[in-house]
Design a protein around this motif. Structure first.
Motif, PDB file in Angstrom:
ATOM      1  N   MET A 204       0.812  -1.216   0.000  1.00 48.75           N
ATOM      2  CA  MET A 204       0.000   0.000   0.000  1.00 48.75           C
ATOM      3  C   MET A 204       0.847   1.267   0.000  1.00 48.75           C
ATOM      4  N   ILE A 205       2.106   1.168   0.375  1.00 41.66           N
ATOM      5  CA  ILE A 205       2.941   2.357   0.564  1.00 41.66           C
ATOM      6  C   ILE A 205       3.026   3.221  -0.691  1.00 41.66           C
ATOM      7  N   PRO A 206       3.338   2.658  -1.883  1.00 41.09           N
ATOM      8  CA  PRO A 206       3.419   3.534  -3.071  1.00 41.09           C
ATOM      9  C   PRO A 206       2.110   4.263  -3.375  1.00 41.09           C
ATOM     10  N   PHE A 207       0.978   3.594  -3.178  1.00 37.17           N
ATOM     11  CA  PHE A 207      -0.317   4.221  -3.450  1.00 37.17           C
ATOM     12  C   PHE A 207      -0.627   5.322  -2.435  1.00 37.17           C
ATOM     13  N   PHE A 208      -0.234   5.072  -1.171  1.00 39.03           N
ATOM     14  CA  PHE A 208      -0.432   6.082  -0.126  1.00 39.03           C
ATOM     15  C   PHE A 208       0.394   7.320  -0.428  1.00 39.03           C
ATOM     16  N   ILE A 209       1.640   7.116  -0.868  1.00 36.46           N
ATOM     17  CA  ILE A 209       2.518   8.249  -1.187  1.00 36.46           C
ATOM     18  C   ILE A 209       2.007   8.987  -2.419  1.00 36.46           C
ATOM     19  N   ALA A 210       1.594   8.229  -3.465  1.00 34.39           N
ATOM     20  CA  ALA A 210       1.115   8.852  -4.701  1.00 34.39           C
ATOM     21  C   ALA A 210      -0.140   9.689  -4.456  1.00 34.39           C
ATOM     22  N   ALA A 211      -0.964   9.268  -3.501  1.00 35.05           N
ATOM     23  CA  ALA A 211      -2.205   9.985  -3.201  1.00 35.05           C
ATOM     24  C   ALA A 211      -2.024  11.070  -2.143  1.00 35.05           C
ATOM     25  N   ASN A 212      -0.769  11.243  -1.653  1.00 30.91           N
ATOM     26  CA  ASN A 212      -0.514  12.195  -0.568  1.00 30.91           C
ATOM     27  C   ASN A 212      -1.471  11.945   0.596  1.00 30.91           C
ATOM     28  N   GLY A 213      -1.595  10.679   0.945  1.00 27.20           N
ATOM     29  CA  GLY A 213      -2.580  10.276   1.939  1.00 27.20           C
ATOM     30  C   GLY A 213      -2.424  10.933   3.293  1.00 27.20           C
ATOM     31  N   TRP A 214      -1.189  11.287   3.655  1.00 22.83           N
ATOM     32  CA  TRP A 214      -0.964  11.908   4.968  1.00 22.83           C
ATOM     33  C   TRP A 214      -1.681  13.254   5.107  1.00 22.83           C
ATOM     34  N   GLN A 215      -1.978  13.896   3.981  1.00 21.14           N
ATOM     35  CA  GLN A 215      -2.668  15.183   4.052  1.00 21.14           C
ATOM     36  C   GLN A 215      -4.097  15.032   4.570  1.00 21.14           C
ATOM     37  N   GLU A 216      -4.663  13.841   4.436  1.00 21.62           N
ATOM     38  CA  GLU A 216      -6.023  13.606   4.918  1.00 21.62           C
ATOM     39  C   GLU A 216      -6.101  13.583   6.438  1.00 21.62           C
ATOM     40  N   TYR A 217      -4.971  13.360   7.104  1.00 21.67           N
ATOM     41  CA  TYR A 217      -4.973  13.315   8.563  1.00 21.67           C
ATOM     42  C   TYR A 217      -5.347  14.673   9.175  1.00 21.67           C
ATOM     43  N   ARG A 218      -5.021  15.748   8.468  1.00 18.25           N
ATOM     44  CA  ARG A 218      -5.203  17.091   9.042  1.00 18.25           C
ATOM     45  C   ARG A 218      -6.667  17.427   9.301  1.00 18.25           C
ATOM     46  N   ASP A 219      -7.556  16.884   8.465  1.00 19.10           N
ATOM     47  CA  ASP A 219      -8.968  17.252   8.574  1.00 19.10           C
ATOM     48  C   ASP A 219      -9.816  16.169   9.252  1.00 19.10           C
ATOM     49  N   LEU A 220      -9.170  15.204   9.872  1.00 13.81           N
ATOM     50  CA  LEU A 220      -9.914  14.115  10.510  1.00 13.81           C
ATOM     51  C   LEU A 220     -10.631  14.607  11.764  1.00 13.81           C
ATOM     52  N   SER A 221     -11.875  14.221  11.902  1.00 16.57           N
ATOM     53  CA  SER A 221     -12.604  14.496  13.142  1.00 16.57           C
ATOM     54  C   SER A 221     -12.185  13.482  14.200  1.00 16.57           C
ATOM     55  N   PHE A 222     -12.553  13.754  15.433  1.00 12.14           N
ATOM     56  CA  PHE A 222     -12.226  12.833  16.518  1.00 12.14           C
ATOM     57  C   PHE A 222     -12.890  11.481  16.291  1.00 12.14           C
ATOM     58  N   THR A 223     -14.105  11.494  15.741  1.00 11.22           N
ATOM     59  CA  THR A 223     -14.833  10.248  15.498  1.00 11.22           C
ATOM     60  C   THR A 223     -14.109   9.370  14.483  1.00 11.22           C
ATOM     61  N   SER A 224     -13.697   9.954  13.371  1.00  9.94           N
ATOM     62  CA  SER A 224     -12.999   9.180  12.339  1.00  9.94           C
ATOM     63  C   SER A 224     -11.633   8.710  12.822  1.00  9.94           C
ATOM     64  N   MET A 225     -10.952   9.568  13.570  1.00 10.50           N
ATOM     65  CA  MET A 225      -9.657   9.177  14.109  1.00 10.50           C
ATOM     66  C   MET A 225      -9.811   7.987  15.054  1.00 10.50           C
ATOM     67  N   GLY A 226     -10.836   8.058  15.907  1.00 10.29           N
ATOM     68  CA  GLY A 226     -11.086   6.946  16.819  1.00 10.29           C
ATOM     69  C   GLY A 226     -11.450   5.672  16.075  1.00 10.29           C
ATOM     70  N   ALA A 227     -12.213   5.808  14.962  1.00  9.94           N
ATOM     71  CA  ALA A 227     -12.590   4.633  14.171  1.00  9.94           C
ATOM     72  C   ALA A 227     -11.369   3.973  13.556  1.00  9.94           C
ATOM     73  N   ILE A 228     -10.434   4.769  13.052  1.00  6.13           N
ATOM     74  CA  ILE A 228      -9.224   4.213  12.435  1.00  6.13           C
ATOM     75  C   ILE A 228      -8.347   3.530  13.474  1.00  6.13           C
ATOM     76  N   VAL A 229      -8.191   4.150  14.629  1.00  7.02           N
ATOM     77  CA  VAL A 229      -7.396   3.537  15.703  1.00  7.02           C
ATOM     78  C   VAL A 229      -8.046   2.239  16.165  1.00  7.02           C
ATOM     79  N   PHE A 230      -9.369   2.243  16.275  1.00  6.95           N
ATOM     80  CA  PHE A 230     -10.090   1.028  16.653  1.00  6.95           C
ATOM     81  C   PHE A 230      -9.864  -0.086  15.626  1.00  6.95           C
ATOM     82  N   LEU A 231      -9.932   0.255  14.341  1.00  9.09           N
ATOM     83  CA  LEU A 231      -9.723  -0.743  13.292  1.00  9.09           C
ATOM     84  C   LEU A 231      -8.299  -1.293  13.332  1.00  9.09           C
ATOM     85  N   GLY A 232      -7.325  -0.408  13.525  1.00  8.52           N
ATOM     86  CA  GLY A 232      -5.944  -0.862  13.511  1.00  8.52           C
ATOM     87  C   GLY A 232      -5.551  -1.662  14.732  1.00  8.52           C
ATOM     88  N   ILE A 233      -5.752  -1.074  15.904  1.00  9.81           N
ATOM     89  CA  ILE A 233      -5.334  -1.732  17.145  1.00  9.81           C
ATOM     90  C   ILE A 233      -6.315  -2.826  17.546  1.00  9.81           C
TER      91      ILE A 233
END
Length: 313
Positions: A204-233
């Motif tokens: 997934m790394i090349p696709f994440f870099i090509a899409a500048n995926g890290w920029q999406e972190y800036r606008d994450l709400s607390f709810t979405s951030m919690g959902a991602i952490v829940f999915l990962g951990i």
């Protein structure tokens, strides 16, 4: 007392299996919630980065080696591509178009496809009862997808396309399960799963870099951030750990029985957290899927038990 200790160990194993199924049942709801603010690429990359980190920590705590033998890496890479990269991409895109409730029911057909692939490639038995279960499960899936309206207009709806993508993801997971049979036995479930998850995440790394995926972190709400952490951990990390801990202590068939609760967990959590509506056709079709799976699993010969060792969350 030795007997009391064994019963306590089995009780803990059942609690661990139940916890894993609850986590996986809620995972579709968390994914649906997170996809409102992030792209599938960013979600999958972040989720499995966290999941890999948790599983590597578990291996260290249990004093297991992470690095598999060099000869195992090709099959592990193929497992990572099919079971993590392709499976998650297809399923996440499907979830952007359909509901978590329908996704939960459709995922239930995975053991049926595992039995079909076992019959084709592994020469496992596929008698009359399995054929009957296949048709019942397919009828249930068709009812969920079409919502009881067999017409061209229904098949053209975005939600129907999402359902078909979710259904396609059940095939990728069944293929992953078949590919991993011997590897899971040879390397151990936790070790093989960690390595396969790592390779799938790395793809997934090349696709994440090509899409500048890290920029999406800036606008994450607390709810979405919690959902991602829940999915990962929770789902990709602790869920797998709980599941394999249960498999080490009680029979596979006993652990697999908990999987039948997963669609119900998804149903309840989607209604409670996402306020999704549930049509009668979805409930009835989902029940047919479960009946079909139970019919296949109850067949006397050639039952594929390895499908229970991994879950399509």
């Amino acid at each position: 007392m030795p007997g009391d200790s064994a019963r306590l160990s089995q009780t803990r194993a059942r609690i661990a299996a139940l916890a894993a199924v609850v986590l996986w049942g809620v995972s579709f709801v968390a994914t649906k919630a997170a996809l409102r603010e992030v792209s599938p690429i960013t979600l999958i990359f972040t989720r499995f980065a966290l999941g890999v980190a948790v599983l590597i920590l578990v291996l260290k705590l249990t004093r297991q080696s992470f690095a598999p033998p060099r000869a195992s890496w090709p099959i592990l890479a193929l497992m990572g591509f099919v079971g993590i990269f392709l499976h998650q991409i297809v399923q996440a895109h499907g979830l952007t178009l359909t509901t978590a409730v329908r996704t939960g029911w459709l995922i239930g057909v995975t053991p049926i496809w595992s039995a079909v692939l076992g019959a084709i490639f592994l020469k496992e038995g596929f008698g009359t009862r399995k054929v009957l279960g296949l048709f019942i499960g397919f009828a249930g899936a068709l009812l969920v997808i079409t919502r009881g309206q067999l017409s061209p207009e229904v098949l053209a709806l975005p939600s129907t396309r999402g359902d078909l993508l979710v259904l396609a993801s059940t095939w990728t997971w069944a293929i992953y399960t078949m590919l991993g049979r011997d590897t899971l036995r040879r390397l151990g479930s936790a070790r093989a799963t960690t390595a396969a998850m790592f390779t799938g995440w790395a793809m997934m790394i090349p696709f994440f870099i090509a899409a500048n995926g890290w920029q999406e972190y800036r606008d994450l709400s607390f709810t979405s951030m919690g959902a991602i952490v829940f999915l990962g951990i929770g789902c990709s990390g602790l869920g797998y750990w709980f599941w394999y801990a249960a498999l080490e202590r009680i029979d596979t068939s006993q652990v697999a029985a908990f999987l039948y609760l997963e669609p119900l967990v998804t149903l309840l959590s989607a209604v409670a957290l996402l306020e999704e509506s549930v049509a009668w056709s979805t409930i009835f079709g989902g029940m047919l899927v479960l009946v079909g799976v139970l019919t296949v699993q109850a067949a006397p010969a050639g039952k594929s038990v390895e499908a229970a060792k991994s879950e399509p969350a």
